[in-house]
Design an enzyme around this catalytic site. Sequence first.
Site, PDB file in Angstrom:
ATOM      1  CE  LYS A 234      -3.590   2.048   2.941  1.00 56.59           C
ATOM      2  NZ  LYS A 234      -2.779   2.760   3.953  1.00 56.59           N
ATOM      3  CB  VAL A 235       3.559   2.472   2.294  1.00 61.04           C
ATOM      4  CG1 VAL A 235       4.469   3.690   2.352  1.00 61.04           C
ATOM      5  CG2 VAL A 235       2.604   2.481   3.495  1.00 61.04           C
ATOM      6  CD  GLU A 253      13.436  -6.004  -2.558  1.00 60.40           C
ATOM      7  OE1 GLU A 253      12.695  -6.993  -2.406  1.00 60.40           O
ATOM      8  OE2 GLU A 253      14.275  -5.931  -3.472  1.00 60.40           O
ATOM      9  CB  CYS A 287       8.120  -9.564   3.225  1.00 58.40           C
ATOM     10  SG  CYS A 287       9.912  -9.719   3.166  1.00 58.40           S
TER      11      CYS A 287
END
Length: 485
Positions: A234-235, A253, A287
Amino acid sequence: MSHFTDLAHQFIDGEWKPGSGSWDIIDFNPYTGEKLASITVATVEEVDRAYRAAERAQTAWAETNPYARRQVFERALRIVEDREDEIAATIVAELGGTRLKAAFELHLAKEFLREAVQLALRPEGRILPSPVDGKENRVYRLPVGVVGVISPFNFPFLLSLKSVAPALALGNAVVLKPHQNTPICGGTLVASVLEEAGLPAGLLNVVVTDIAEIGDALLTHPVPKVISFTGSDKVGRHVATVCAQHFKHAVLELGGNSALIVLDDADLDYAVDAAVFSRFVHQGQVCMAANRVLVDRRVEEEFTEKFVAKVKTLRVGDPADPATHIGPLINSQQAESVDGVVEQAVAAGATALLRGGVEGNVVSPSVLTGIPAGSPVLSQEIFGPVALILPFDGEDEAVRIANDTPYGLSGAVHTADVERGVRVAKRIHTGMIHINDGTVHDEPIVPFGGEKHSGIGRLNGDAMIEAFTTQKWISIQYGRSQFPF
């Protein structure tokens, strides 16, 4: 933990000073709730000072002999080795990392510093032929100038160093903004190591601040040419958009929703071990975590039984206790959000084979199965200790399910037939995938990064040169050109 207060400053142009903002970022221990430090935020004016300092210092640094530059990283490596216990304790206190996780993060941080030493000497120029008589074409590899680095809260020491050290080794200067939940590990600790290693003032600046204070100033400032961002998609989307508008290169990333695939001929005990580690390391705040465990229906029952039994043995609690496997999530919003995800999935018809409770910021493991197709939980990144077990019939269905997500970061395939595993792996749209192993891997010289919403660009090895240098064509005409007028 007195060094928390020592490091609770901005680091700009070689000086440790409080920010000039009107409010403080409070750094909490996510397990005990203890206040570790408070840091007055940096303002837009300080971001400008940091970038200007970087710009001034970079010119001489780029002209410094790369053999001299690399000595800084040799010394930094020794400092990290000497301060290993203190840094590990800081990781445990600031981000609730377990002892095991802190050791893992430090091991990788040292590997990346070793690689930064090598990287200083790696850029090579080229001489290319020309169709024009008497002309020589030279292609130079030059530093981009100044790099902005924005790092996340999950592996802050490693993931800050991972961009900062190569960017510096290649002759650039850096402005680093750590995540506001990990300002020390992700920011000022990195600066203190490199300062002690003899990095000249102004080449690394750390601004501890928040979007609420500075908006997009870090991205829109005219000085940086490249922004290296690690965080959520999102960012990341916002970072990419703003960078594009200002003609800056963004290396992103981002998040993942990786699948660990267990084929019908897999070694189930081994696959269970790989899957449990890949989902629950650092409380699932990774992640590359195996968000979804895909199991061939023929072995689903046996695998699931063994998986749940193993998850039940995980010790949950104080990250400072060496026996703990699962510590706290980074903050209460994350803990509530992860609990909400499980709640929603169960309400929508999923079966909880294990339903973890929440105590403070500590969330115990949940294992969900029987998840209805189209459930939002299947396509999102869950940054917490929640495992989804999804059955499939045969390879084609496994590939279809694995690819049914906006993300494409990591993955794994378990099978007795390695080449079968590779054939399946090639069909998964992901930047990285591992046969008969876990999903959480990072190595200094292998291209690291994702497809789809998991990012743009690669880091590590030659990809660092690609990310943090630029090419310049200089031609020389030894004869005389003929001009038509």
